[in-house]
Design a protein around this motif. Structure first.
Motif, short mmCIF file in Angstrom:
data_model
loop_
_atom_site.label_atom_id
_atom_site.label_comp_id
_atom_site.label_asym_id
_atom_site.label_seq_id
_atom_site.Cartn_x
_atom_site.Cartn_y
_atom_site.Cartn_z
N GLU A 18 -5.61 1.58 -8.39
CA GLU A 18 -6.39 2.65 -7.55
C GLU A 18 -7.57 1.97 -6.89
O GLU A 18 -8.49 1.35 -7.92
CB GLU A 18 -6.55 3.67 -8.39
N ASN A 29 -1.16 11.48 -2.15
CA ASN A 29 -2.11 12.49 -2.38
C ASN A 29 -3.40 12.09 -1.52
O ASN A 29 -4.51 12.38 -2.32
CB ASN A 29 -2.38 13.04 -3.82
N GLY A 30 -3.25 11.42 -0.54
CA GLY A 30 -4.61 10.92 -0.09
C GLY A 30 -5.24 9.61 -0.47
O GLY A 30 -6.05 9.23 0.10
N VAL A 31 -4.77 9.20 -1.38
CA VAL A 31 -5.36 8.01 -1.95
C VAL A 31 -4.30 6.75 -1.78
O VAL A 31 -3.15 6.74 -1.91
CB VAL A 31 -5.49 8.19 -3.62
N ALA A 32 -4.89 5.72 -1.19
CA ALA A 32 -4.10 4.34 -0.76
C ALA A 32 -4.08 3.43 -1.91
O ALA A 32 -4.87 2.32 -2.00
CB ALA A 32 -4.82 3.61 0.35
N THR A 75 0.97 -0.97 0.01
CA THR A 75 -0.12 -0.12 -0.01
C THR A 75 0.78 1.17 -0.05
O THR A 75 1.76 1.15 0.71
CB THR A 75 -0.82 0.15 1.10
N VAL A 96 0.43 5.40 0.02
CA VAL A 96 -0.55 6.45 -0.20
C VAL A 96 -0.16 7.81 -0.83
O VAL A 96 1.30 8.27 -0.40
CB VAL A 96 -1.01 6.83 1.36
#
Length: 65
Positions: A48, A35-38, A31, A33
Protein backbone atom coordinates in the motif's frame (compact mmCIF):
# COMPACT_ATOMS: atom_id res chain seq x y z
CA UNK A 1 17.89 -32.09 6.42
CA UNK A 2 19.73 -29.90 3.93
CA UNK A 3 16.64 -29.77 1.68
CA UNK A 4 14.42 -28.57 4.54
CA UNK A 5 16.93 -25.84 5.40
CA UNK A 6 17.04 -24.67 1.80
CA UNK A 7 13.24 -24.48 1.59
CA UNK A 8 13.03 -22.55 4.87
CA UNK A 9 15.63 -20.07 3.65
CA UNK A 10 13.82 -19.54 0.35
CA UNK A 11 10.55 -18.82 2.14
CA UNK A 12 12.22 -16.33 4.48
CA UNK A 13 13.79 -14.46 1.57
CA UNK A 14 10.71 -14.31 -0.66
CA UNK A 15 7.99 -13.53 1.89
CA UNK A 16 7.59 -9.99 3.15
CA UNK A 17 6.56 -9.20 6.70
CA UNK A 18 3.26 -7.34 7.11
CA UNK A 19 4.03 -3.77 8.15
CA UNK A 20 7.51 -3.65 6.66
CA UNK A 21 8.33 -0.64 4.49
CA UNK A 22 10.14 -0.53 1.16
CA UNK A 23 10.96 2.50 -0.96
CA UNK A 24 10.47 0.84 -4.33
CA UNK A 25 8.76 -2.25 -5.68
CA UNK A 26 9.94 -4.56 -8.46
CA UNK A 27 8.93 -3.47 -11.99
CA UNK A 28 7.02 -6.73 -12.44
CA UNK A 29 4.40 -5.68 -9.86
CA UNK A 30 0.84 -5.05 -11.02
CA UNK A 31 -1.26 -2.06 -9.92
CA UNK A 32 -4.63 -3.11 -8.50
CA UNK A 33 -7.13 -0.45 -7.42
CA UNK A 34 -9.28 -1.58 -4.48
CA UNK A 35 -11.66 0.85 -2.78
CA UNK A 36 -9.89 3.78 -4.45
CA UNK A 37 -6.39 2.76 -3.31
CA UNK A 38 -3.79 1.82 -5.94
CA UNK A 39 -2.04 -1.17 -4.35
CA UNK A 40 1.00 -2.83 -5.90
CA UNK A 41 0.67 -6.59 -6.12
CA UNK A 42 3.90 -8.52 -6.49
CA UNK A 43 3.00 -12.21 -6.59
CA UNK A 44 1.33 -12.92 -3.27
CA UNK A 45 2.72 -9.77 -1.62
CA UNK A 46 0.61 -6.58 -1.55
CA UNK A 47 2.00 -3.08 -0.99
CA UNK A 48 0.00 0.00 0.00
CA UNK A 49 1.52 3.36 -0.96
CA UNK A 50 2.05 5.91 1.79
CA UNK A 51 3.50 9.36 1.40
CA UNK A 52 6.14 10.90 3.63
CA UNK A 53 6.20 14.48 2.38
CA UNK A 54 6.78 14.15 -1.36
CA UNK A 55 8.33 10.67 -1.12
CA UNK A 56 6.27 7.55 -1.65
CA UNK A 57 7.02 4.45 0.37
CA UNK A 58 5.22 1.11 0.27
CA UNK A 59 3.95 -0.79 3.30
CA UNK A 60 3.42 -4.55 3.08
CA UNK A 61 -0.26 -5.28 3.84
CA UNK A 62 -2.62 -8.20 3.83
CA UNK A 63 -4.47 -8.62 0.51
CA UNK A 64 -7.24 -6.03 0.41
CA UNK A 65 -10.74 -7.32 0.28
Amino acid sequence: MATAAAVTTAVAVTSAVIGSIVYSVPPSCVTSVVNGVAYQQCGSTWYEPQYAGTTVQYVVVNPPG
